[in-house]
Design a protein around this motif. Structure first.
Motif, PDB file in Angstrom:
ATOM      1  N   HIS A 152      50.745 -37.825  -7.238  1.00  0.00           N
ATOM      2  CA  HIS A 152      52.096 -37.803  -6.677  1.00  0.00           C
ATOM      3  C   HIS A 152      52.662 -36.396  -6.477  1.00  0.00           C
ATOM      4  N   ASP A 153      52.117 -35.417  -7.163  1.00  0.00           N
ATOM      5  CA  ASP A 153      52.667 -34.059  -7.085  1.00  0.00           C
ATOM      6  C   ASP A 153      51.536 -33.051  -7.252  1.00  0.00           C
ATOM      7  N   PRO A 154      50.545 -33.086  -6.345  1.00  0.00           N
ATOM      8  CA  PRO A 154      49.324 -32.284  -6.540  1.00  0.00           C
ATOM      9  C   PRO A 154      49.578 -30.792  -6.611  1.00  0.00           C
ATOM     10  N   ASP A 155      50.657 -30.312  -6.035  1.00  0.00           N
ATOM     11  CA  ASP A 155      50.928 -28.876  -6.082  1.00  0.00           C
ATOM     12  C   ASP A 155      51.179 -28.387  -7.504  1.00  0.00           C
ATOM     13  N   HIS A 156      51.566 -29.297  -8.407  1.00  0.00           N
ATOM     14  CA  HIS A 156      51.876 -28.899  -9.778  1.00  0.00           C
ATOM     15  C   HIS A 156      50.835 -29.380 -10.790  1.00  0.00           C
ATOM     16  N   ALA A 157      49.829 -30.105 -10.327  1.00  0.00           N
ATOM     17  CA  ALA A 157      48.817 -30.618 -11.250  1.00  0.00           C
ATOM     18  C   ALA A 157      48.030 -29.498 -11.914  1.00  0.00           C
TER      19      ALA A 157
END
Length: 432
Positions: A152-157
């Motif tokens: 849902h939020d790959p930029d912060h994974a």
């Protein structure tokens, strides 16, 4: 010596659901009802806690049950009871951390099957949830946070992966990490808090649907568990009351988040051991610097209404273990210690199951204003230590608002044997 007649004057028979009427009436206007147990392995405590909860749900509008269990495990059971594809038995099969019998038992299965049937008649937004309050699931919650971010939020994974990599040198056992922090100043606290802070700052900023918002809430709670577990395990290796307090404060914080998540006017039932749901200020825990979930609920939600319900029994048998991590056994519970609260209740009421709803403090009889030893059986239990252990000095009229009494009790029925390898052990400060 307190007069057993004073106890009998307050007691009412407890044989059918209708006998719970005085307690349901007392609890009906409260926002929180915390229902205890005097052991983690007694059938009567679990079964009557369920019977009271059913009435609170159906008659008084309580909208979720929160328990002394791990968030990821209880989330599977939440999905099962609110209409997910898994059935209750499949969800209970996922409880594989010792002591599994606390939740994977026939009494909980009956409670959850009823809740699933009850929810099936309701629209999704009104279904009663089932949630874990506890702090132990460090590794599982880290995996859930990373899984959700990747989807849902790959930029912060990647940032979360980097933060959680702090634990990798110590392997899967969180106590190995905690022991290492005793000798070096570095720890993972700042990293895990930053993950939680970053997720919460973005909460509600993406125009999520209700379903997406719920999934984000679940992920944020897993991040909160990681932060709480990191604090808990570091405190546990230092000893003293800090680890107990970290755990109960975490449970109280989780309960607050659940109330907020379920919305204005939401009402919750809590299931946990008497030592957690009772008000610690009425016990010797206070002198030791310990708080409790019940005390924190009183302090935070007094204006909303909080009712604390304890349990007690005289003798029987119980499911527990002889040492930490050992297989579950059916162990004898000998007659209660002379001079204890249970001894007084037995002299007054015998084996007759009874309900005692306590009057206001100014109108309480002397026995409710007197400190008695009050039995507390944890997951580790030694019947031969009844003379010097297993009791908490308590002023019952301040610790609880009501008490359910059983003269003779029977052991829970676990659904299966304990797994050979515990995937994520907890520590053993008290066994409760």
């Amino acid at each position: 010596m307190d007069d057993p007649a004073d106890v009998r004057a307050l007691a009412r028979p407890l044989q059918s659901d209708s006998h719970l009427d005085p307690l349901v009436e007392r609890a009906g206007d409260a926002r929180l009802v915390l229902i205890g147990e005097a052991s983690h392995g007694t059938h009567e405590y679990y079964a009557w806690r369920d019977r009271l909860t059913r009435r609170l749900v159906t008659e008084k509008g309580f909208g979720f049950v929160a328990v002394e269990g791990d968030w990821p495990d209880c989330r599977r059971l939440h999905r099962a009871v609110t209409g997910g594809p898994e059935d209750v038995d499949e969800a209970l099969g996922g409880y594989d951390r010792w002591p599994t019998w606390m939740w994977a038992n026939s009494a909980v299965r009956a409670a959850m099957n009823w809740l699933r049937e009850h929810n099936a008649e309701l629209p999704p937004q009104r279904r009663v949830g089932f949630h874990g309050l506890d702090v132990y699931s460090l590794q599982r919650s880290m995996r859930e946070v990373v899984r959700w971010l990747r989807e849902h939020d790959p930029d912060h994974a990647s940032a979360a992966l980097d933060a959680y990599a702090c634990f990798e040198p110590y392997g899967p056992d969180p106590l190995a990490y905690a022991r290492a922090t005793r000798w070096v100043p570095e720890n993972c606290e700042d990293a895990v808090i930053e993950v939680l802070r970053d997720m919460c700052e973005r909460h509600g900023s993406d125009g999520s649907s209700p379903g997406e918002a719920d999934q984000r809430f679940v992920a944020e709670q897993n991040a909160a568990v990681v932060a709480g577990a990191e604090r808990y395990y570091r405190a546990a290796v230092r000893g003293g009351p800090d680890s107990w307090n970290v755990r109960d404060v975490h449970m109280a914080d989780t309960l607050d988040r659940l109330l907020d998540h379920h919305g204005p006017g939401s009402k919750g039932v809590v299931w946990a051991h008497n030592t957690h749901i009772g008000d610690a200020r009425a016990t010797d825990m206070a002198a030791a610097g310990m708080t409790s979930l019940g005390q924190l609920a009183h302090e935070r939600h007094a204006d909303d209404g909080v009712v604390l319900v304890g349990f007690a029994g005289h003798r029987g048998d119980v499911v527990a273990a002889s040492s930490w991590g050992a297989p579950a056994e059916r162990l004898p519970v000998p007659p209660a210690r002379d001079g204890s609260a249970e001894d007084l209740l037995h002299r007054a009421l015998g084996d007759e199951p009874s309900l005692l709803v306590f009057p206001e403090t100014y109108d309480q009889p002397r026995w409710l204003r007197t400190s008695f030893d009050h039995r507390a059986i944890g997951v580790v239990y030694h019947p031969d230590q009844e003379r010097w252990g297993n009791y908490v000095p308590s002023t019952l009229g301040d610790r609880y608002d009501a008490l359910l009494w059983f003269g003779e009790t029977t052991a829970l029925e676990p659904l299966r044997a304990e797994p050979a390898d515990d995937p994520e052990p907890q520590t053993a400060p008290t066994g409760q």
